[in-house]
Design an enzyme around this catalytic site. Structure first.
Site, mmCIF file in Angstrom:
data_model
loop_
_atom_site.group_PDB
_atom_site.id
_atom_site.type_symbol
_atom_site.label_atom_id
_atom_site.label_comp_id
_atom_site.label_asym_id
_atom_site.label_seq_id
_atom_site.Cartn_x
_atom_site.Cartn_y
_atom_site.Cartn_z
ATOM 1 N N SER A 32 0.788 -1.241 0.000
ATOM 2 C CA SER A 32 0.000 0.000 0.000
ATOM 3 C C SER A 32 0.817 1.286 0.000
ATOM 4 C CB SER A 32 -0.988 0.022 1.172
ATOM 5 O OG SER A 32 -0.316 0.204 2.394
ATOM 6 N N LYS A 74 0.234 4.304 6.702
ATOM 7 C CA LYS A 74 -0.385 5.134 5.673
ATOM 8 C C LYS A 74 0.124 6.565 5.805
ATOM 9 C CE LYS A 74 -3.215 1.726 4.680
ATOM 10 N NZ LYS A 74 -2.930 0.857 3.587
#
Length: 163
Positions: A32, A74
């Site tokens: 990610s 993230k």
């Protein structure tokens, strides 16, 4: 007891407490955050305290909202009080029952005490676009260094100013 041994043990204990209280070593998993952070990269995170000011652009580790034993990594895209817009695909069925896809612009508001997180590799990231804003209480650390592999060593800084 030898003075240098006591000094060495004391220094080691103090270094351990400071390191354990303020920093953590991180191993990253999943695609990610590629290309910024890759599978099995090693980094250092600055543990979040009440003194830390999170900024848009910071890369953070967070306790997963649906699995407290899992951590995710993230980037902060928006802070509390800000609005976020993104494109989302929506399945549609036409008059002849053919399945297709349409794209819509989604607008969301980040409430007080929350942040909006997204992975750098948006096509392979499960993030706030799917599960919404994340409570600040789930943010554990700000990634400050990518240590390994050594050829990719780098310091991370916010990519934008404080909000």
């Amino acid at each position: 007891m030898n003075k240098s041994l006591v000094y060495g043990l004391g220094t080691g204990f103090i270094a351990y407490v400071i390191t354990d209280a303020f920093f953590e070593f991180l191993t990253f998993f999943g695609p990610s955050m590629e290309p910024t952070i890759r599978e099995r990269d090693i980094g250092v995170g600055e543990k979040i305290t009440s003194f830390a000011k999170l900024r848009r652009g910071d890369i953070v580790t967070v306790t997963a909202h649906d699995n407290p034993s899992q951590r995710i990594c993230k980037r902060i895209i928006a802070l509390e009080g800000e609005r976020v817009s993104y494109i989302s695909s929506v399945p549609i069925v036409d008059d002849e029952d053919n399945l297709g896809t349409d794209f819509v612009t989604v607008r969301r508001f980040v409430p007080r005490g929350h942040v909006w997180l997204e992975g750098d590799n948006s096509a392979h990231s499960l993030d706030s676009r799917q599960y919404g804003p994340i409570p600040l209480g789930l943010v554990r650390s700000r990634v400050i260094i990518k240590l390994l592999p050594m050829r990719d060593f780098r310091w991370f800084q916010s990519t934008s100013e404080d909000a």
